[in-house]
Design a protein around this motif. Structure first.
Motif, short mmCIF file in Angstrom:
data_model
loop_
_atom_site.label_atom_id
_atom_site.label_comp_id
_atom_site.label_asym_id
_atom_site.label_seq_id
_atom_site.Cartn_x
_atom_site.Cartn_y
_atom_site.Cartn_z
N PHE A 7 13.48 -32.52 35.47
CA PHE A 7 13.85 -33.29 36.66
C PHE A 7 15.36 -33.44 36.61
O PHE A 7 15.91 -34.11 35.74
CB PHE A 7 13.17 -34.66 36.64
CG PHE A 7 13.37 -35.42 37.92
CD1 PHE A 7 12.53 -35.21 39.01
CD2 PHE A 7 14.38 -36.36 38.04
CE1 PHE A 7 12.71 -35.91 40.20
CE2 PHE A 7 14.57 -37.06 39.23
CZ PHE A 7 13.73 -36.83 40.31
N LEU A 8 16.04 -32.72 37.53
CA LEU A 8 17.50 -32.71 37.52
C LEU A 8 18.01 -33.65 38.61
O LEU A 8 17.68 -33.49 39.79
CB LEU A 8 18.01 -31.29 37.78
CG LEU A 8 19.51 -31.09 37.67
CD1 LEU A 8 20.02 -31.43 36.28
CD2 LEU A 8 19.88 -29.66 38.02
N THR A 9 18.81 -34.61 38.21
CA THR A 9 19.29 -35.57 39.19
C THR A 9 20.81 -35.75 39.07
O THR A 9 21.45 -35.17 38.20
CB THR A 9 18.53 -36.91 39.03
OG1 THR A 9 18.87 -37.76 40.12
CG2 THR A 9 18.83 -37.58 37.71
N ALA A 10 21.36 -36.53 39.98
CA ALA A 10 22.78 -36.91 39.97
C ALA A 10 22.91 -38.00 41.02
O ALA A 10 22.06 -38.11 41.90
CB ALA A 10 23.66 -35.71 40.34
N SER A 11 23.97 -38.79 40.93
CA SER A 11 24.11 -39.88 41.90
C SER A 11 24.33 -39.30 43.30
O SER A 11 24.83 -38.18 43.46
CB SER A 11 25.29 -40.76 41.52
OG SER A 11 26.49 -40.05 41.73
N PRO B 159 5.81 -35.89 31.62
CA PRO B 159 6.27 -34.86 30.68
C PRO B 159 7.63 -34.26 31.04
O PRO B 159 8.09 -33.34 30.36
CB PRO B 159 5.17 -33.79 30.75
CG PRO B 159 4.46 -34.02 32.02
CD PRO B 159 4.85 -35.35 32.58
N ASP B 160 8.26 -34.75 32.07
CA ASP B 160 9.52 -34.12 32.50
C ASP B 160 10.70 -34.47 31.60
O ASP B 160 10.83 -35.59 31.13
CB ASP B 160 9.87 -34.57 33.92
CG ASP B 160 8.91 -34.03 34.96
OD1 ASP B 160 8.09 -33.17 34.59
OD2 ASP B 160 8.98 -34.46 36.11
N THR B 161 11.55 -33.47 31.44
CA THR B 161 12.84 -33.69 30.81
C THR B 161 13.78 -34.11 31.93
O THR B 161 13.98 -33.36 32.88
CB THR B 161 13.35 -32.35 30.22
OG1 THR B 161 12.53 -31.99 29.13
CG2 THR B 161 14.79 -32.45 29.80
N VAL B 162 14.32 -35.31 31.85
CA VAL B 162 15.23 -35.78 32.90
C VAL B 162 16.67 -35.47 32.48
O VAL B 162 17.10 -35.85 31.39
CB VAL B 162 15.06 -37.29 33.17
CG1 VAL B 162 16.03 -37.75 34.24
CG2 VAL B 162 13.62 -37.58 33.61
N LEU B 163 17.37 -34.74 33.33
CA LEU B 163 18.77 -34.42 33.05
C LEU B 163 19.61 -34.96 34.20
O LEU B 163 19.28 -34.76 35.37
CB LEU B 163 18.97 -32.91 32.94
CG LEU B 163 18.25 -32.20 31.78
CD1 LEU B 163 18.51 -30.70 31.83
CD2 LEU B 163 18.72 -32.75 30.44
N ASP B 164 20.70 -35.64 33.86
CA ASP B 164 21.58 -36.22 34.86
C ASP B 164 22.85 -35.38 34.93
O ASP B 164 23.65 -35.39 34.00
CB ASP B 164 21.90 -37.67 34.45
CG ASP B 164 22.74 -38.37 35.51
OD1 ASP B 164 23.34 -37.68 36.36
OD2 ASP B 164 22.80 -39.61 35.47
N SER B 165 23.00 -34.63 36.04
CA SER B 165 24.13 -33.71 36.11
C SER B 165 25.44 -34.40 36.44
O SER B 165 26.49 -33.76 36.48
CB SER B 165 23.83 -32.55 37.06
OG SER B 165 23.93 -32.96 38.39
#
Ligand code: DC
Length: 235
Positions: A155-159, A207-213
């Motif tokens: 799960f790729l996120t960013a503000s 199960p998601d790997t959360v990454l904050d770009s």
């Protein structure tokens, strides 16, 4: 491999043994760039599922189907004459690779995608991209609905502000008109609809790997996804 939508054939039975990396996240989170680079590094196919929803929205608009006509939209999605060729997206033989990226089509795709029957009509089309040696798929429900048995779910996120600033820069670089406040407003509206809808909403699952770009460069995100994939394969 197509830059926009991938190289998966338009029809094939999904092979469940073929590994899938699912990358989901809000608009402009960088997931398309990350997914494409990860696919290239692994020699995998790449699916940009958002492009399919965008093409459906454009086809509906061209056919004069109203945005709340669920039966009409579903018929359009079922018979969507979509072809990927040489990295381009063809709709009924016309190259729509740029046309589907406009802001009005972004909003229309988000609206069309909220309807369950439309999503169901596009499901097998997306699963057909699962071909050896593997697939990297990006969207909103890749890990939750389309490929729930993905080997790795990210799960790729960013503000919202960082994402809006990125989109603004992209448009400026292309010489297109861009207003940061309007882009931010549109992003927030779209994310809100994509996250709150009843069917296949955008949300990180257990199960998601959360990454904050916000906190990472694209290269760091790509390396992290590859590292996590290697660990998942080794287990
Ligand atoms: O990823 P994108 O911005 O190109 O997607 C356009 C729209 O399509 C997005 O607002 C929501 C919808 N979409 C979806 O509902 N499910 C997907 N797997 C991919 C996109």
């Amino acid at each position: 491999m197509s830059a926009a939508i991938g190289t998966g054939p338009s029809s094939a039975s999904p092979a469940r043994s073929v590994p899938v990396i699912a990358i989901d996240g809000p608009s402009a989170s960088g997931k398309g760039t990350v997914a494409e680079r990860v696919a290239r590094r692994l020699g995998f196919h790449y699916l940009d599922s958002g492009a399919i929803y965008r093409a459906a929205a454009l086809a509906a608009q061209q056919a004069g189907v109203a945005s709340d006509d669920v039966a009409g939209l579903t018929a359009i999605a079922t018979a969507l004459p979509l072809v990927c060729s040489g990295g381009r997206i063809l709709l009924g033989g016309t190259d729509v690779s740029e046309a589907i990226r406009s802001e009005p089509i972004s909003a229309a795709a988000s609206a069309v995608a909220a309807f369950g029957p439309v999503r169901a009509a596009l499901l097998e089309r997306q699963r057909a991209f699962r071909q050896p040696p593997g697939l990297v798929a990006d969207g909103r429900d890749m890990g939750s609905v389309v490929f729930p048995d993905a080997l790795l779910r990210v799960f790729l996120t960013a503000s919202a502000r960082v994402r809006a600033t990125r989109r603004h820069k992209q448009l400026m670089e292309k010489g297109l008109p861009a207003n940061l406040d309007l882009i931010l407003q549109d992003l927030v509206t779209r994310d809100d609809r994509d996250s709150r809808r009843a069917v296949a909403p955008l949300q990180a699952g257990a199960p998601d790997t959360v990454l904050d770009s916000d906190a990472m460069t694209i290269d760091e995100v790509v390396d992290e996804v590859l590292e996590r994939y290697r660990r998942a394969v080794a287990i």
